[in-house]
Design a protein around this motif. Structure first.
Motif, PDB file in Angstrom:
ATOM      1  N   UNK A  61      50.189  34.099  20.216  1.00  0.00           N
ATOM      2  CA  UNK A  61      50.064  35.515  20.544  1.00  0.00           C
ATOM      3  C   UNK A  61      51.397  35.967  21.135  1.00  0.00           C
ATOM      4  N   UNK A  62      52.288  36.399  20.273  1.00  0.00           N
ATOM      5  CA  UNK A  62      53.626  36.802  20.701  1.00  0.00           C
ATOM      6  C   UNK A  62      53.555  38.023  21.614  1.00  0.00           C
ATOM      7  N   UNK A  63      52.642  38.940  21.300  1.00  0.00           N
ATOM      8  CA  UNK A  63      52.536  40.170  22.078  1.00  0.00           C
ATOM      9  C   UNK A  63      52.195  39.883  23.532  1.00  0.00           C
ATOM     10  N   UNK A  64      51.314  38.926  23.774  1.00  0.00           N
ATOM     11  CA  UNK A  64      50.936  38.609  25.146  1.00  0.00           C
ATOM     12  C   UNK A  64      52.108  38.021  25.918  1.00  0.00           C
ATOM     13  N   UNK A  65      52.860  37.126  25.308  1.00  0.00           N
ATOM     14  CA  UNK A  65      53.980  36.511  26.006  1.00  0.00           C
ATOM     15  C   UNK A  65      55.099  37.520  26.253  1.00  0.00           C
ATOM     16  N   UNK A  66      55.317  38.441  25.323  1.00  0.00           N
ATOM     17  CA  UNK A  66      56.290  39.502  25.570  1.00  0.00           C
ATOM     18  C   UNK A  66      55.845  40.388  26.735  1.00  0.00           C
ATOM     19  N   UNK A  67      54.562  40.645  26.811  1.00  0.00           N
ATOM     20  CA  UNK A  67      54.064  41.456  27.926  1.00  0.00           C
ATOM     21  C   UNK A  67      54.240  40.728  29.253  1.00  0.00           C
TER      22      UNK A  67
END
Length: 582
Positions: free
Chosen positions: A343-349
């Motif tokens: 989940x790239x979006x979660x780690x970017x967040x």
């Protein structure tokens, strides 16, 4: 020789405990009053026992109905909820019926709890069946229509209050008496005007329609019966009958006062919190009736990372395991690495929120500390400045975000205009503060710090009030400079306030949502995930992607991060305190 009868053990014991409670009834020469009280208590006890036995039968009946299968089977959530609730009610009513009949000490608290909760739940259902909640909305509309007569009623009542104050000082004041009578007349006439203008017949019709329904009558009867049972067990005679000690009596009174807040906490906070933990272990989609238990699958998906070496920079997913997307490329020790995440979006967040935390918290705390020292001085006009700096804290987040969005605008924003005015940018070449990756998150930091430091300043001002003035006087006598006084006295004395301010500001920063939602339009979290935050991510997963189970898992991951950060702060504060740092 006259014959006297010795008091029975029960009577003496009851008298002893009644005296301990401070509410014993004085016995008449014939003892008739105590006999009547014991008779009334025995009757009340029998009624309460019957009440709980009826509760046992009703709970068992509803429990069995909830377990019914076939075509009439309920959906799994209400089925299990009803089974759990009425199963607990069955056990509680059974225990209360036995305890009350056996006159045990714990029976009264159990009976009070069961009857009180039944009265609250049945009362809420009764209000719903009488359409009271809808009627309140209807009356709200009526109040809007009849606002003028409502103000006149208020004016009349104010006249009455003022007249009573004047009459209390001078009872023979005729003008005050005339004012009091005029106030009642004005309030009465305006009250009739208010009723006519508000037109409450719609609300009354709702209640009249509900009276004739059997389910409404049954709910009302249940509410009254539960309330009467609660009143019987709450009486002083019941306390004496069950030998309730003063400690238990005070505990019951305290719980009664806390019960509205406690029930609200359990229903609207604790239960949803635990339910979200339960949901996080399922592949739970809003639009799908099937829920598949996957254990820690949601947590694994959110936290999984993959590290792979590559022969060339900027390698892609070909070097990562299946299901992983490229999170970032890095060059470590002369080797190219690719870091992937499911989940790239979660780690970017998470990256964004920690950058935001590092930037926003100091900008919210340090200026507040310095400003509070200035505002704590006795210079003229400081009270006005205190109010001015506190205004952003009470302003609405949505309104503030919209205003700042206009200020950051690339074409008509005041920030670009001022930069052009002082020659720091080329005329007409407005910078897109909210549309450029390099400045989008920084813009959010500015808005958050501007909104937060006013409230933090007020907290520091409260901390300044606790600093002994003798410390400053002694420092001035010793010739200390302003900076030395601030560093050696003010900052150490405000250590506890600083700790509280850091904790609360950090928690607010980690929960950032509204500012990003408003300012990062048209794509929340943009540009290109530059302002994506964990709360925004779980919101999108829950309500845009309909993945309730995964969103719940993300919420608990964020909770653990906030809890860990707060625990670390507490540990550091405790170590500093025990080490004698000043």
């Amino acid at each position: 020789m006259s014959e006297t009868s010795a008091p029975t053990p029960d009577a003496s014991s009851a008298d002893h405990h009644a005296t301990g409670l401070g509410g014993a009834l004085a016995e008449s020469p014939t003892g008739q009053r105590n006999i009547d009280d014991r008779g009334l208590t025995s009757f009340a006890v029998r009624v309460v026992v019957v009440w709980h036995l009826v509760g046992v039968l009703a709970s068992a009946a509803v429990f069995m109905l909830a377990r019914r299968g076939g075509a009439d089977e309920l959906p799994w959530m209400p089925r299990y909820a009803l089974q759990g609730f009425f199963g607990a009610a069955f056990v509680a009513n059974m225990a209360a019926a036995y305890g009350v009949s056996a006159r045990t000490r714990w029976a009264r608290p159990v009976s009070l709890a069961v009857s009180y909760l039944t009265a609250v739940i049945a009362g809420a259902i009764t209000l719903h069946l009488f359409n009271v909640y809808r009627s309140i909305g209807y009356l709200g509309e009526g109040l809007y229509k009849a606002f003028v007569p409502f103000l006149v009623v208020c004016v009349g009542l104010i006249w009455v209050l003022v007249a009573k104050q004047l009459l209390a000082k001078e009872p023979t004041n005729r003008l005050a008496e005339l004012l009091r009578r005029a106030g009642w007349v004005v309030a009465g006439v305006a009250g009739v005007w208010f009723v006519i203008a508000a037109d409450p017949m719609g609300a009354i019709e709702y209640a009249i329609d509900a009276i004739g329904r059997p389910i409404t009558i049954g709910a009302l009867a249940l509410t009254v019966a539960a309330a009467l049972a609660t009143r019987m067990m709450w009486s002083r005679r019941a306390a004496n009958h069950f030998h309730t000690s003063r400690t238990v009596e005070e505990a019951l009174s305290g719980l009664a006062f806390l019960s509205p807040n406690l029930l609200g906490f359990l229903i609207f906070f604790a239960f949803p919190l635990l339910f979200s933990l339960y949901v996080s272990f399922f592949d739970w989609e809003t639009t799908n009736t099937g829920r598949e238990f996957i254990g820690l699958g949601n947590y694994t998906r959110a936290l999984s990372l993959d590290f792979a070496s590559a022969s060339a920079p900027n390698a892609g997913t070909e070097v990562l395991s299946d299901g992983y997307q490229v999170l970032m490329n890095a060059d470590w020790f002369g080797q190219h690495w690719v870091i992937g995440a499911r989940d790239v979006e979660f780690w970017l967040s998470m990256r964004n929120i920690f950058v935001f935390l590092v930037l926003a918290v100091p900008l919210s705390v340090l200026p507040a500390l310095v400003l509070s020292s200035v505002l704590a001085s006795k210079l003229p006009g400081m009270k006005i400045f205190r109010a001015i700096y506190f205004i952003p804290s009470v302003a609405g987040v949505i309104g503030v975000s919209i205003v700042w969005g206009q200020m950051f605008d690339a074409t008509i924003g005041w920030i670009n205009y001022l930069l052009d005015l002082v020659g720091l940018s080329e005329p007409g070449a407005g910078h897109g503060w909210l549309t450029q990756r390099s400045t989008a998150l920084l813009s959010m930091v500015v808005v958050f710090a501007w909104m937060s430091f006013g409230f933090n300043t007020v907290l520091y001002l409260a901390g300044h009030q606790a600093i002994p003035k003798e410390l400053y006087e002694a420092a001035e006598i010793d010739g200390a400079s302003t900076w030395q006084i601030f560093r050696r006295i003010t900052v150490p004395q405000l250590r506890n306030t600083t700790f509280y301010v850091l904790i609360t500001t950090s928690i607010l920063a980690l929960q950032l949502f509204e500012i990003v939602w408003i300012l990062s339009r048209p794509v929340p979290g943009g540009p290109n995930y530059a302002t994506q935050t964990p709360v925004l991510t779980l919101y999108q997963e829950a309500f845009a992607n309909n993945r309730q189970g995964y969103a719940s898992a993300l919420a608990w991951v964020l909770f653990l991060v906030i809890f860990g950060f707060t625990a670390a702060q507490f540990r550091m504060q405790r170590d500093e305190t025990s080490g004698g740092v000043s």
